[in-house]
Write a protein that holds these residues in place. Structure first.
Motif, PDB file in Angstrom:
ATOM      1  N   LYS A 204      32.429  -8.724  45.467  1.00 16.17           N
ATOM      2  CA  LYS A 204      32.565  -8.448  44.043  1.00 16.17           C
ATOM      3  C   LYS A 204      34.001  -8.594  43.555  1.00 16.17           C
ATOM      4  CE  LYS A 204      30.928  -5.206  40.527  1.00 16.17           C
ATOM      5  NZ  LYS A 204      30.176  -3.951  40.285  1.00 16.17           N
ATOM      6  N   TYR A 205      34.971  -8.166  44.390  1.00 18.30           N
ATOM      7  CA  TYR A 205      36.363  -8.144  43.940  1.00 18.30           C
ATOM      8  C   TYR A 205      37.262  -9.079  44.739  1.00 18.30           C
ATOM      9  CZ  TYR A 205      34.468  -4.083  41.611  1.00 18.30           C
ATOM     10  OH  TYR A 205      33.683  -3.255  40.850  1.00 18.30           O
ATOM     11  N   GLY A 206      36.626  -9.996  45.473  1.00 20.06           N
ATOM     12  CA  GLY A 206      37.381 -10.893  46.338  1.00 20.06           C
ATOM     13  C   GLY A 206      38.386 -11.759  45.621  1.00 20.06           C
ATOM     14  N   LYS A 207      38.135 -12.078  44.335  1.00 21.96           N
ATOM     15  CA  LYS A 207      39.075 -12.946  43.609  1.00 21.96           C
ATOM     16  C   LYS A 207      40.425 -12.278  43.410  1.00 21.96           C
ATOM     17  CE  LYS A 207      37.747 -11.669  38.870  1.00 21.96           C
ATOM     18  NZ  LYS A 207      37.253 -12.175  37.564  1.00 21.96           N
ATOM     19  N   PHE A 208      40.486 -10.952  43.575  1.00 25.26           N
ATOM     20  CA  PHE A 208      41.746 -10.232  43.435  1.00 25.26           C
ATOM     21  C   PHE A 208      42.476 -10.079  44.773  1.00 25.26           C
ATOM     22  CE2 PHE A 208      39.216  -8.763  39.837  1.00 25.26           C
ATOM     23  CZ  PHE A 208      40.131  -8.786  38.795  1.00 25.26           C
ATOM     24  N   VAL A 209      41.800 -10.401  45.875  1.00 30.93           N
ATOM     25  CA  VAL A 209      42.340 -10.113  47.211  1.00 30.93           C
ATOM     26  C   VAL A 209      43.286 -11.215  47.678  1.00 30.93           C
ATOM     27  CG1 VAL A 209      41.756  -9.783  49.651  1.00 30.93           C
ATOM     28  CG2 VAL A 209      40.365  -8.695  47.868  1.00 30.93           C
ATOM     29  N   GLY A 210      44.491 -10.813  48.078  1.00 24.57           N
ATOM     30  CA  GLY A 210      45.478 -11.762  48.567  1.00 24.57           C
ATOM     31  C   GLY A 210      45.884 -11.540  50.010  1.00 24.57           C
ATOM     32  N   HIS A 211      45.384 -10.467  50.623  1.00 30.63           N
ATOM     33  CA  HIS A 211      45.753 -10.161  52.005  1.00 30.63           C
ATOM     34  C   HIS A 211      44.698  -9.204  52.555  1.00 30.63           C
ATOM     35  CE1 HIS A 211      48.808 -10.393  55.163  1.00 30.63           C
ATOM     36  NE2 HIS A 211      48.722  -9.097  55.339  1.00 30.63           N
ATOM     37  N   VAL A 212      44.450  -9.276  53.855  1.00 35.86           N
ATOM     38  CA  VAL A 212      43.467  -8.399  54.496  1.00 35.86           C
ATOM     39  C   VAL A 212      44.107  -7.747  55.712  1.00 35.86           C
ATOM     40  CG1 VAL A 212      41.246  -8.285  55.695  1.00 35.86           C
ATOM     41  CG2 VAL A 212      41.518  -9.817  53.723  1.00 35.86           C
ATOM     42  N   HIS A 213      43.904  -6.434  55.846  1.00 36.10           N
ATOM     43  CA  HIS A 213      44.334  -5.723  57.044  1.00 36.10           C
ATOM     44  C   HIS A 213      43.123  -5.451  57.923  1.00 36.10           C
ATOM     45  CE1 HIS A 213      48.518  -3.958  55.838  1.00 36.10           C
ATOM     46  NE2 HIS A 213      48.593  -5.149  56.389  1.00 36.10           N
ATOM     47  N   LEU A 214      43.256  -5.849  59.151  1.00 35.14           N
ATOM     48  CA  LEU A 214      42.166  -5.795  60.109  1.00 35.14           C
ATOM     49  C   LEU A 214      42.334  -4.569  61.007  1.00 35.14           C
ATOM     50  CD1 LEU A 214      39.806  -7.732  60.775  1.00 35.14           C
ATOM     51  CD2 LEU A 214      41.273  -8.793  62.486  1.00 35.14           C
ATOM     52  N   ALA A 215      41.405  -3.630  60.901  1.00 38.47           N
ATOM     53  CA  ALA A 215      41.378  -2.462  61.777  1.00 38.47           C
ATOM     54  C   ALA A 215      39.951  -1.955  61.827  1.00 38.47           C
ATOM     55  CB  ALA A 215      42.308  -1.363  61.268  1.00 38.47           C
ATOM     56  N   ASP A 216      39.603  -1.278  62.909  1.00 33.61           N
ATOM     57  CA  ASP A 216      38.251  -0.753  63.025  1.00 33.61           C
ATOM     58  C   ASP A 216      38.149   0.611  62.343  1.00 33.61           C
ATOM     59  OD1 ASP A 216      35.530  -0.486  63.982  1.00 33.61           O
ATOM     60  OD2 ASP A 216      36.077  -1.921  65.541  1.00 33.61           O
ATOM     61  N   SER A 217      36.979   1.223  62.441  1.00 29.91           N
ATOM     62  CA  SER A 217      36.682   2.448  61.701  1.00 29.91           C
ATOM     63  C   SER A 217      37.660   3.577  61.989  1.00 29.91           C
ATOM     64  CB  SER A 217      35.262   2.918  62.045  1.00 29.91           C
ATOM     65  OG  SER A 217      35.097   2.979  63.460  1.00 29.91           O
ATOM     66  N   HIS A 218      38.198   3.647  63.207  1.00 29.21           N
ATOM     67  CA  HIS A 218      39.115   4.719  63.603  1.00 29.21           C
ATOM     68  C   HIS A 218      40.564   4.234  63.623  1.00 29.21           C
ATOM     69  CE1 HIS A 218      38.500   2.233  66.957  1.00 29.21           C
ATOM     70  NE2 HIS A 218      38.745   3.088  67.932  1.00 29.21           N
ATOM     71  N   ARG A 219      40.795   3.093  63.042  1.00 29.40           N
ATOM     72  CA  ARG A 219      42.093   2.420  62.950  1.00 29.40           C
ATOM     73  C   ARG A 219      42.576   1.876  64.294  1.00 29.40           C
ATOM     74  NH1 ARG A 219      46.602   4.411  58.548  1.00 29.40           N
ATOM     75  NH2 ARG A 219      46.983   2.331  57.740  1.00 29.40           N
ATOM     76  N   GLY A 220      41.672   1.799  65.234  1.00 25.50           N
ATOM     77  CA  GLY A 220      41.965   1.072  66.453  1.00 25.50           C
ATOM     78  C   GLY A 220      41.773  -0.413  66.189  1.00 25.50           C
ATOM     79  N   PRO A 221      42.057  -1.259  67.179  1.00 20.63           N
ATOM     80  CA  PRO A 221      41.863  -2.700  66.993  1.00 20.63           C
ATOM     81  C   PRO A 221      40.409  -3.028  66.709  1.00 20.63           C
ATOM     82  CG  PRO A 221      42.233  -2.171  69.303  1.00 20.63           C
ATOM     83  CD  PRO A 221      42.530  -0.925  68.538  1.00 20.63           C
ATOM     84  N   ILE A 222      40.190  -4.044  65.876  1.00 22.74           N
ATOM     85  CA  ILE A 222      38.832  -4.414  65.515  1.00 22.74           C
ATOM     86  C   ILE A 222      38.055  -4.777  66.777  1.00 22.74           C
ATOM     87  CG2 ILE A 222      39.331  -6.864  65.125  1.00 22.74           C
ATOM     88  CD1 ILE A 222      37.174  -4.740  62.784  1.00 22.74           C
TER      89      ILE A 222
END
Length: 270
Positions: A204-222
């Motif tokens: 829905k809001y992807g047109k505003f997204v310029g960067h993505v941070h990759l982390a899993d639910s507990h902020r460990g590595p995906i």
């Protein structure tokens, strides 16, 4: 083309946090390159703490790109935010971020505003605080545009800020700005807390997204938690996202294992 990046923390005062590699820029870049990352995202003490020539030399040596530069040290070390009631502090915050924008722009990379957005103080006026944020983003967005990059604004979860917590809130706020040079950061960890459906929000809001941070639910590595990355990756491809997905996650169980887990998940899905 969607690109991968590993985060590197280069702030001596900070000993723990969600960054994959730590302290040694050259060796961290070498490891990231060997594992197959396309770039690195840097968290530095200030714009002046990094030698651009040294960075350029190592980016070229290891065939990497600079994905982004973080500004959080401005808050953590210097106590600066864009929404502080004190106008002198807001002015210093704008100056600090402006310098980081200039640093990143030398490499075609954006600066990220996360913790430096600040909070509505207890008993404070929310609309006035949002006006402070708006003023800062207008100034800094135009600065970014002048040097040929975007500024990245990151909605954080409710435990880190009481300003804007979702992609929807962030998108509506950015849409109200005059500057067109500010984009959103979609951080999967924060989204896991605040969004009801991560893929739907990205769609829905992807047109505003310029960067993505990759982390899993507990902020460990995906790949180490319960976040399902396959549908997220599918939506990013569907909406034509062509930026970086950068591993802002704790180095669990250690830096190299976290980096390997991240790049394996990335390559499996992109």
């Amino acid at each position: 083309m969607i690109l991968s990046a590993a985060t590197i923390a280069l702030v001596p005062q900070i000993k723990t946090g969600p960054w994959i590699f730590w302290d040694d820029l050259e060796s961290s870049m070498e490891k990231a390159s060997q594992l197959g990352f396309d770039g690195v995202e840097l968290f530095t003490e200030s714009a002046d703490s990094l030698d651009p020539d040294f960075l350029q030399k190592n980016l070229e040596k290891h065939s990497l790109k600079l994905a982004a530069v973080g500004t959080g040290a401005g808050k953590v070390i210097h106590g600066l935010t864009l929404t502080d009631p004190n106008p002198e502090i807001r002015e210093k915050a704008i100056s600090f971020i402006s310098d980081m924008i200039s640093l990143g722009a030398k490499f075609g990379a954006p600066a990220i505003i996360g913790s430096m957005q600040g909070n509505v103080p207890q008993g404070g006026d929310r609309e006035k605080t949002l006006d402070f944020l708006r003023e800062g983003l207008e100034i800094l967005g135009e600065k970014a545009g002048e040097v040929g990059v975007f500024l990245i604004y990151e909605p954080l979860n409710r435990y880190e800020t009481n300003l804007l917590n979702t992609l929807e809130a962030g998108a509506k706020f950015l849409d109200s700005l005059k500057t067109r040079h500010v984009r959103l950061l979609a951080d999967l960890f924060h989204m896991n807390i605040e969004e009801t459906n991560l893929p739907d929000s990205l769609r829905k809001y992807g047109k505003f997204v310029g960067h993505v941070h990759l982390a899993d639910s507990h902020r460990g590595p995906i790949g180490s938690g319960h976040t399902s990355f396959e549908p997220i990756a599918s939506v990013l491809k569907e909406i034509g996202y062509s930026g970086f997905v950068s591993a802002e996650a704790f180095p669990w169980p250690d830096s190299e294992s976290a980096a390997k887990m991240t790049i394996d998940t990335f390559l499996k899905n992109f």
